[in-house]
Design an enzyme around this catalytic site. Structure first.
Site, PDB file in Angstrom:
ATOM      1  N   GLY A   1       0.981  -1.055  -0.248  1.00 38.35           N
ATOM      2  CA  GLY A   1       0.062  -0.426   0.614  1.00 38.35           C
ATOM      3  C   GLY A   1       1.228   1.152  -0.278  1.00 38.35           C
TER       4      GLY A   1
ATOM      5  CB  CYS B   1       5.605  -3.673   0.912  1.00 38.81           C
ATOM      6  SG  CYS B   1       6.222  -2.327   0.368  1.00 38.81           S
ATOM      7  CE1 TYR B   2       0.680   1.292   6.051  1.00 37.54           C
ATOM      8  CE2 TYR B   2      -0.171  -0.820   5.321  1.00 37.54           C
ATOM      9  CZ  TYR B   2      -0.457   0.257   5.791  1.00 37.54           C
ATOM     10  OH  TYR B   2      -1.273   0.558   6.994  1.00 37.54           O
TER      11      TYR B   2
ATOM     12  CE  LYS C   1     -10.963 -10.194 -21.764  1.00 37.71           C
ATOM     13  NZ  LYS C   1     -11.825  -9.381 -21.965  1.00 37.71           N
TER      14      LYS C   1
END
Ligand code: XMP
Length: 519
Positions: free
Chosen positions: A63, A90-91, A375
């Site tokens: 984030g 990470c965050y 997709k």
């Protein structure tokens, strides 16, 4: 009206989204390991709900914030006591440290960005990978002191705790991004988390999805009258074939041919779905109706609006002839669901992406068979179902079709000219085997006329623009550096074979500042 989701008893991993740019990528990487992952915004699901759903593991995304910012997203620390394995990225890693009373520091001279060498200690998370490898870092804050009960399991020159774990509670945190391809052993890290730590089995396979979905709808929709608007695009095509395999002729597909398709496209759709699959397909040749409404219209937004509205009207007229409809099928896919920001709350994707839902047809429920798929998974399902390769890998084509590629007023003659030029350009790209190099490529008929010379005679004809772009997500795009000899052949053939075209130009504008389409 009831909305049916694709419920299942699959093992699931939760990607708890704290606003990171790679949230969808994380989910896709997990699914590549045949484990079903779903993304939920951190503030849309409680610890209680997480426990009830029975996730096998949770991944906290990155984030943009610092955990000490007041506005930064936080989560209920009880999640660390829920008995479900957690991996923070990470965050997400810093948040775990923060929740458990570790120490986070922010220092410009400790920030790391890009490929970084990291060294690991013994850990289940780093099984089957070397002790030193390259990871992708992007951070200023870092975990200075891991919380009590946590061990440092990786470090870099600048970052004393590039990863930490509490093995007993099965809580892991990595400062780097395992989901990006720049992290050499990122796939292995995720695999270790899923299979060594969460004990997943890897039962999310496309053949199972296809089989289960067909079985489920053959039971749920037995005896019901089902309607689908088929555009010939990937999503509606895959939804149509799935449902057809489930309920056969109880599915009616309405294909509105608005006369704004590419060369031979309408016939191809008809041949594939009626001919190859034996579907109950109604092709509505509505070219005159659409061109009548578009007569004299030059404003791009008005063109779009008219086409969207007319599409609904034509669709409604056909549907009314069919009598009572029980179910309407929509080709909504997973990114549409997440991008609404509402997690699993329903989004109605208009069936032609230029209009809305028909208002005069009454139906009891909407079915969205692809709402859990990305997709690339929709494409994999399409291949599994035997849909032709050229349809499954079709480049995107806008709902309003060639209307936004004929600049200015649309006439039958201009559409014919554009179709021929566009077909030649696509053929030359195919001949040069460049379909995989460029993501979207087409011709545009400008409203600019210019002087030319053919034989000994002066001509005064149209200028055609060729456009080819390279992109991941169509939000930004680079113009594709097509080889000059391919452009040369396309230009020469277009000016020779298509009457009225005297000039061919190549569009060398990226997005931004331009858009992909000219209108
Ligand atoms: P732009 O022109 O916005 O295009 O850069 C980005 C992508 O979206 C497609 N596009 C559309 N698709 N209805 C659609 O279904 C539309 O009105 C429309 N306008 C643009 C475009 O082809 C490209 O892939």
């Amino acid at each position: 009206m009831e909305r049916k989701n694709q419920g299942s008893t699959l093992e699931k991993v939760l990607v708890l989204d704290f606003g990171g740019q790679y949230n969808q990528l994380i989910a896709r990487r997990v699914r590549e390991q045949n484990v079903y992952a779903e993304i939920k915004p951190y503030n849309k699901i409680t610890v209680e709900e997480i426990k009830n759903i029975g996730y096998k593991g949770i991944i906290f995304t990155g984030g943009p914030n610092s955990v000490y910012d007041e506005a930064s997203p936080h989560y209920d620390p009880e999640i660390l006591n829920a008995g479900i394995p957690v991996l923070g990225i990470c965050y997400g890693a810093q948040l775990i440290a923060y929740m458990a009373d570790g120490e986070i520091c922010s220092a410009e001279n400790s920030s790391e960005y890009g490929k970084t060498l990291f060294k690991t200690n013994e850990s289940l998370l780093f099984n089957d990978m070397p002790k030193e490898s390259i990871c992708w870092m992007s951070h200023t804050d870092f975990i200075k002191t891991p919380p009590e009960g946590f061990n440092v399991i990786a470090y870099t020159d600048k970052c004393p705790c590039a990863a930490m774990s509490n093995d007993e509670k099965k809580i892991y945190a990595v400062q780097f991004h395992p989901e990006v391809t720049h992290t050499e052993y990122g796939k292995q890290v995720l695999k270790n988390f899923l299979f060594n730590i969460c004990d997943c089995h890897g039962d999310w396979k496309m053949e199972n999805f296809v089989e289960d979905t067909i079985k489920k709808y053959s039971e749920e929709l037995a005896g019901k009258k089902v309607l689908l608007a088929l555009s010939g695009g990937v999503d509606s095509s895959v939804a149509a074939v799935l449902l057809h395999k489930a309920i056969g002729t109880n599915l009616t597909c309405v294909f509105v041919d608005h006369g704004l398709l590419r060369k031979d496209e309408g016939d191809f759709v008809e041949k594939t779905f009626r001919g190859q699959f034996g579907m109950n397909l109604i092709r509505v040749n509505a070219e005159d109706r659409f061109l009548g409404k578009l007569k004299g219209v030059t404003d791009p937004e008005r063109k779009r609006k008219i086409i969207g509205e007319e599409f609904i009207r034509v669709f409604e007229d056909e549907a009314k002839k069919l009598g009572k409809i029980n179910v309407l099928v929509q080709g909504t896919i997973y990114p549409d669901v997440i991008e609404s920001g509402k997690g699993d709350s329903a989004v109605i994707k208009s069936h032609h992406n230029v209009g809305g839902l028909p208002s005069v047809i009454s139906f009891d429920e909407i079915v969205e068979p692809l709402r859990d798929l990305f997709k690339d998974e929709v494409r994999a399902a399409g291949i599994q179902l035997g849909i032709p390769y050229e349809l499954v890998w079709r480049q995107p084509f806008p709902g309003p079709g060639l209307a936004v590629r004929v600049i200015g007023e649309i006439t039958k003659e201009k559409l014919e000219i554009l179709r021929d030029a566009d077909a030649i350009f696509r053929e030359e790209i195919a001949n040069a085997k460049l379909e995989g190099v460029t993501n979207q490529y087409f011709a545009v008929l400008t409203d600019l006329r210019s002087v030319g010379v053919k034989g000994d005679a002066r001509t005064y004809g149209y200028t055609v623009a060729l456009r080819a772009v390279t992109t991941d997500d169509f939000m930004t795009a680079e113009w594709t550096r097509l080889p000059f000899d391919v452009l040369e052949r396309a230009s020469s053939r277009i000016t020779n074979e298509v009457h009225c075209i005297t000039r061919v130009v190549y569009d060398i504008t990226s997005k931004p500042p331009a858009t992909v389409e000219w209108e």
